[in-house]
Design a protein around this motif. Structure first.
Motif: not given
Length: 302
Positions: A128, A130-132, A134-135, A165-166, A168
Motif C-alpha cells: 500500500e 505510505s500515508k505521507y 498519499l497525503k 483523507p480516509k 480514498h
C-alpha cells in the motif's frame, strides 16, 4: 523520493507545458514515482478469475467425457488418443479432430488463466502507499498547478482529499513505495522534514529544476540518521561502563544497569527494525556484559 518544499519560479517548473488533468498528473507521477498510486481492482480481478475458472471446469468435464468416448471407439486410430499424442495431433479425418480442437481450446484458456492468476498474485503482494505519499498526492490534486479539483470523472475521488483523507479507495497500491526504514529514520524523512520546512529551513536552498521545488534526497537524510544511530550505539556501552565505574553502591549499580537496559531496549525499538526476540537477546547480552565487567573490576580492586 525527495522531500519537497517551496516551489521554484514558473520558468523552472518542469510541467508547465502540460495542461491540468491527466497530462499534468501523469507528469508529476513520472517525476515523483512514489506518487504513482493506482487502484488494484481486487474485486474485479477476482471476479474475472472466477469466470475463467468456471469456464475451464466446464471444458475439463467436456474433455473427460470426450476422452472416455474416444477410448471406447471401434476405430483403432481414435482409441489410441489417450496412449500416444501423435494420433491425437494427427487425426485421420476432419470429423475425428473434436478432442484435438477441445485440447487446443483448453490450452489457450489455461494460458490466459495462468497469466491472470500470476498477475493477481503479484497485485495482491504489492504494498500500500505510505500515508505521507498519499497525503502528498491529495494535496497536489488541490493545488493551483493542478486546477484545483480539475478532475470531474468518477475517478476523481480515488485518492481521497485533504478534508477527507480516509475517503480514498480501499485497494490502492504504490508502484514504487517509499522505502521503509527504522521508526527514527521514517520520522526524520516524514514528520521531521515537515517541521523543517514549516520552520523555513529550506529557504537557503535553490529549487530543483527537475521537481520545480526545493527537495532533499531521502538517501542523504538516511545517511545522517545512520551516523546518529551508529554514534549512539557506540556511546551507550562506553557510557554505562564509565557511570558504573563512578558508582560505589551495589544498589545504585543495579539501578544503573536496569536503567541502561531500558534505554537500550528503547533505542532498539526506535532506531532499528529488531524483532522482539532480538531485543530480548541484545538486552540480556548487554546486561550480562556490563555485570561481568563490574565483577572483574571488583576482583581487581581486591
Amino acid at each position: 523520493m525527495a522531500n519537497e518544499g517551496a516551489k521554484a519560479p514558473p520558468a523552472a517548473t518542469p510541467l508547465q507545458g502540460l495542461i491540468p488533468g491527466y497530462p499534468k498528473l501523469s507528469g508529476r507521477m513520472g517525476i515523483v514515482p512514489e506518487m504513482a498510486i493506482f487502484r488494484r481492482f481486487g474485486t474485479l480481478n477476482a471476479q474475472m478469475l472466477l469466470y475463467m475458472q468456471s469456464e475451464l471446469i466446464h471444458l475439463e468435464e467436456e474433455l473427460r467425457e470426450l476422452e472416455l468416448e474416444d477410448s471406447r471407439s471401434k476405430q483403432p486410430y481414435k482409441s489410441k488418443y489417450s496412449r500416444d499424442c501423435f494420433f491425437l495431433y494427427n487425426p485421420t479425418t476432419k470429423g475425428d479432430d473434436r478432442q484435438l480442437r477441445l485440447v487446443l481450446k483448453i490450452k489457450a484458456k489455461l494460458k490466459e488463466y495462468n497469466k491472470a492468476l500470476k498477475l493477481q498474485s503479484a497485485l495482491t503482494s504489492m504494498p500500500e502507499p505510505s500515508k505521507y505519499d498519499l497525503k502528498y498526492l491529495q494535496g497536489y490534486m488541490e493545488t493551483r498547478e493542478m486546477g484545483p479539483f480539475i478532475m470531474t470523472g468518477p475517478d476523481a475521488d480515488i485518492w481521497g482529499s485533504l478534508d477527507e483523507p480516509k475517503s480514498h479507495a480501499p485497494d490502492l497500491v504504490a508502484l514504487q513505495p517509499r522505502h521503509t526504514e527504522d521508526p527514527f529514520s521514517n520520522w526524520v524523512t516524514g514528520t521531521g522534514m515537515k517541521i523543517f520546512f514549516w520552520c523555513g529551513g529550506h529557504r537557503r536552498r535553490e529549487p530543483s529544476p527537475v521537481h520545480g521545488m526545493v527537495v532533499y534526497s531521502n538517501s542523504k537524510l538516511l545517511r545522517i540518521t545512520y551516523w546518529i544511530t551508529s554514534t549512539l550505539a557506540s556511546l551507550l556501552p562506553v557510557s554505562s561502563i564509565i557511570i558504573l565505574y563512578r558508582v560505589r553502591s551495589m544498589l545504585a549499580r543495579l539501578t544503573v544497569i536496569a536503567g541502561f537496559n531500558v534505554i537500550i531496549s528503547l533505542c532498539l525499538l526506535g532506531f532499528t527494525n529488531a524483532r522482539r526476540s532480538e531485543i530480548f537477546a541484545v538486552t540480556a547480552a548487554c546486561s550480562g556484559g556490563i555485570r561481568r565487567s563490574q565483577w572483574n573490576e571488583r576482583d581487581n580492586r581486591k
